[in-house]
Scaffold this active site. Sequence first.
Site, short mmCIF file in Angstrom:
data_model
loop_
_atom_site.label_atom_id
_atom_site.label_comp_id
_atom_site.label_asym_id
_atom_site.label_seq_id
_atom_site.Cartn_x
_atom_site.Cartn_y
_atom_site.Cartn_z
N ILE A 74 29.92 25.37 61.69
CA ILE A 74 29.04 24.38 61.05
C ILE A 74 28.75 23.23 62.00
O ILE A 74 28.50 22.10 61.57
CB ILE A 74 29.60 23.87 59.70
N GLN A 111 30.91 22.20 64.25
CA GLN A 111 32.17 21.59 64.70
C GLN A 111 32.72 22.26 65.94
O GLN A 111 33.67 21.76 66.53
CB GLN A 111 33.18 21.61 63.54
N SER A 142 33.68 25.71 66.11
CA SER A 142 34.72 26.71 65.86
C SER A 142 34.50 27.96 66.69
O SER A 142 35.45 28.55 67.19
CB SER A 142 34.79 27.05 64.37
N ALA A 181 38.94 21.95 54.43
CA ALA A 181 40.34 21.60 54.61
C ALA A 181 40.80 21.68 56.07
O ALA A 181 41.95 22.02 56.35
CB ALA A 181 41.23 22.48 53.72
N LYS A 190 46.90 22.08 65.47
CA LYS A 190 46.70 21.85 64.04
C LYS A 190 45.22 21.54 63.80
O LYS A 190 44.49 21.17 64.71
CB LYS A 190 47.49 20.63 63.57
N VAL A 212 42.07 19.36 62.60
CA VAL A 212 41.87 17.92 62.79
C VAL A 212 40.51 17.44 62.31
O VAL A 212 40.20 16.27 62.39
CB VAL A 212 42.10 17.58 64.29
N GLU A 262 38.96 16.68 59.55
CA GLU A 262 38.75 15.59 58.59
C GLU A 262 39.48 14.31 58.98
O GLU A 262 39.10 13.21 58.58
CB GLU A 262 39.24 16.04 57.20
#
Lengths: 805, 287, 171
Positions: free
Chosen positions: A513, A515, A517, A554, A752, A754, A756
């Site tokens: 989206i 970000q 990924s 999330a 991990k 990150v 949000e």
Amino acid sequence: MAELRAKTSPQGSDPARGSLIGKRIPKMDAPDKASGRTRYIHDINLPGQLHAKILRSSERHAKIVSIDTRAAKALPGVHAVITAADVPWQRPIGVAKDHLPLKTDRVRSLRDEIAAVAADSVEIAEEALGLIRVDYAPLPVLTDPVAALAPDAPRIHPAPQGADGGPSLKPGLPVAYTGKPDNVAMVMEYAQGDVAAGEAGSALVVEDVFRLHYVTHCCLGVSGVIAEFDPSGNLLLYSNTQVPFLHKREFAELLDIDPGRVRIIQPPIGGGFGSKLDIYPFEPIAIFLAKITGRPVKLVFTREEEFLASPTRQPVLLKLRSGCTKDGVLTFREVETLHDNGAYTSWGATTPFVMMQTVSSLYRVPHCRYRTRAVYTNNPYAGSFRGYGNLQATFAVEAHMDRLAEALGIDPLEFRLKNAQDPGEVTPQGMHFKTCGLKDCLRTAAERGDFLRKHAANRARWSDGDPVKRGVGMASMLHVGGGAKIYPSDGCGTILKIDDFAHVTLITGASEIGQGSETVLAQLVCEELGLPLSAVTVVNNDTDITPWDVGVHASRTTFIAGNSAIGAARKAKDKILALASSKCGDAAEALDLAEGCVVKKATGERVFELAKLIRSLHFSDKAELVMTTHYYEPPSVHQDKQFKGDVSAAYAWATQVCEVEVDTRTGIVRLVKVTGAHDVGRVLNRLGIEGQIEGGIVMGQGYALTENLMVEDGWVRNPNFRDYKLVTAPEIPEIDVSFIETMDGEGPQGAKGVGEAPAICIAAAVANAIYNATGVRLTSLPFTPERVYRALHGAAQPLEWNVPQ
Amino acid sequence: MTIERYCAPRTLDEALEILRAGPVSPFAGGTDLMPQSQAGRVRLAPVLMNLRRIEGMGGIAENDGVVRIGALTTMTQLMDSAVVRERLNILWQACDHFASDQLRNAGTLGGNICNASPAGDTLVPLLVLDARVELAQKPNGRIETRKLPLAEFLLGPGRTTRAPQELLSAIEIPLPAEGFYGAFFKLGTRPALDISAISIGLGALHDDGCLRSVRIAFGAVAPTAIRAARAEAELEGRLLDQDVIDAAVQAADTEIHPISDLRASGWYRREMVCNMLRRMLEDARSH
Amino acid sequence: MPARIDIAFRLNGVGKRASVAPETSALEMLREVIGLTGTKYGCGEGECGACTILVDGVTINACLMFAADCDGRDVMTIEGVNATPRGEALRRAFVEHGAVQCGFCTPGIMVQAWHLLESNPHADQATIQRGIEGNLCRCTGYKKIIEAVAAAEAVERGQTPVEQSREVQRG
């Protein structure tokens, strides 16, 4: 704005191995995007396509007496005009299934969908909307969530009347059919320990009330969808959804067809931020029109529509009481909130799920009680938005922490360190912090932001006569960083194939989206297979091809999809090395993949060229392909009914120190600098993670200072960028980010999630900084010049908690 | 919204003929008309007239102590002009706060004036500069022009004394004396791309601790941008001490009629006018 | 019968004819009539800059320009900017510096940055920030965009060559 100075951890990447981990890797989709070649949904036009527009309510609360569509239907170029009467088979949508895409007997907010048109052009569709006549019988308007709880408040979802005029209650059916006896849409309660005992053991108790406002996602690409049925009745959707597999099933249910007959293609999207986690009425409406006309139907919002009819962040009134011992150890915490649900229920109502985590577990609190009521009003309805309630909760908790620290006479840093979580902790809510960098985050951000010195110096200047004050404030946060098991599964599937030329196609369920990924997933696969990034193609946008995934939310994609991709890559590697071993005689364990070759692990000596080896497998009598699948399910648990359980496989932490300048003559607050320290597990793509954090910080800046969707008596006053103020380029602060690498054992390469985290702390840190600058505590967001000026000059109305029990 | 005819006249003469003939929606940059018409807030007339091609209606020229600015001059062209930057700096400052580069490149001075927004960015400095507008029409086969002070041209939000058959052809600004001090203030959190909650223009000549030829104007605190005659009178020729500043601020307070809207409350606007005028006068004193 | 206007103009260096309705915006013409979709609709009110194009060498919001007003003028869109050396330097800098996330605002910012460097080859950071103040970005926080424009500017001055991407980009 200085250079971003990111710390390189000693645990960082090993350059000798040619590792990509921790490097600055440009996004794979960036060249296309920067040249305007990327085709977003707005850029796609199908042959024979019609254009749809929706007629929305002009009333906030009213009965629909009649709808006359005759003139609209008669307009040349109009193919269909539909109202609820044309789709009697429509089904309720939303988290509580409390509304129908096209409203039947009543409208409950301005955005409500009454009719829709499919026409040859957008212009004709708009003209047709203007020809539809709707007669309304106005109903009492309820826009104050406190008033919604009054026993005699107008009911937003009364039971629909049956043919005999009496109530037509159908037990067991969704709210849209049964109605609701009161305006309470959802209640969420959580408790741990014994709050009364905690309070009894407190030397000090502080109570605060906070009010959080409406903001909205403002994705630069407006919402849109294209729906098309083939002659067999199979549905193809071009959709911006962030959860394709969940929606595939929901659309199938709406149409009462087998989910296998719904295919969702996701063109690149112009921003998500959580806005596309629910189905909104425009999507089923486009599907209805496509079904009725037999043509592809494209429906794209205008910007004004985007402001009026896309979800918001949930506005919240929040009361918070906490106590501590005289040594500054937290004893109890009690939170009650009132969420304005708006007319319908979307994910916004479920944000307490995240809010209570911050309340119970950001710091060690032995006794804790949390309660939220989300109430129906005639306001716009709220959805999910980056941070998912955590911006609201953290604003309250972290402003309140400063108040407690001040009452105790301890500095804010020491007070937080005293109560901060440590690695290994299992909180009463059941969250297990296998890694936890909170104390490192606190110390690093405070040190790099020169927090203690500035904090003391600024206070000394409160009455020095200078109208421009400086302030510094800090806030920390906890957020899920290893997925969130809010569904029975939080998994993601990967299909990986390596072709005859050692080119990898990574087919992942995880959506891109914007970000980054797909780049980080490709990077993780390259790391396993010893290939350059150019050897990977990522396929992630078609439910007929990609394996299942819960969706992009999330902050889970790097963690969950990353582990899934690594799993698939390791299986491929095992297969390749086993083959190589059988050919060269060395044990598979002694071999490795590097730079497109099978190499000896000990010496790096090249044994086979990977492409040749794969061809030898493919074209041998075994005739095998290197193609693997992997499904990763994180070792987290679905929380129980008491909201207890280790919901995420890892937790992200951060501290941000904000420095502000407050002009007391105007109330203008300038965010000067943000010093952040983020426990990210491990940096995978430095360029990507910096981008996420900087973007999140500026989004948090907007939440704190400039953005405000003004909803007054149910009317949206500023549905445009002129008066809904996003932060612009000249306003951004200096940003200094440090990465705390805690190397999470379950995380992909230790990382991990990150996505949000960076937006969460800013509002609280800014509130604390304004206090540090001026001695005035602001409890309502946003800190617009007039609100700040009023507070500074004693002209603000204090917030009260006047919510009935 | 059925437009029967689009035209882009090359001469003022031609444009005025078209205007005389009937209802016309004239535009230059289009930056206000386009979004307003697309949103249905403005109904376009059957004839849409693009003024941008009219020759001789742009350009900035100085003659006999008067700067003449063609109505089609864009904000960017104003900012690029040496005479504007050096002699009419308060106008330059306002242009710098105007919207964005893209809008400064498209928006024209004539358009900003005719749009007559109470918060129009250029109106406050133009009032301070005693600007006059030139209106042209062609009633009897001959072009006739009239000139009037900007303050008389502005009637209310979106309303001016321009007759339907008239065009605003130019703005004339008498060159301020050497040493003229001009300061523009726009309240906002951004440098630009903002509708001002209030704006203030101050112009004066320094004379031995006193201000002379004092001109003060306010934006967004009345139906039009306004001059503050009483505040000016309190300052004119007096030694600029704290008492005089207080008196001027008090006078200004009586001259404004701010409303409450989504951008600010009337109370806050009033506070800001007083606080910021005070600050500007203090700055002027130390200048 | 609503009026149609036949116009002729230069589009990305090539002569172009089009027939448009008077109320049509340049943005609609480019996207829906001509089919150049690099120019984006973000707000339709000149507030976001996603539709930034060059007309006669200066940038404007295409959503606010009447298409008919393109007649006789020289129009350049992101597709044209791409083909210039400065466009290439900017694109490379945007990619290398992580200035692109969802990418929806990017073409408009590329065009605005192109114009900024064209008119101000020595733009410093503050000038770059002001130069793109009319372009909204929701993803990046602008920092990397500003760095990318500064890097492209440095390349033009021959100071620091933009590193060739070590990774071959897909597509």
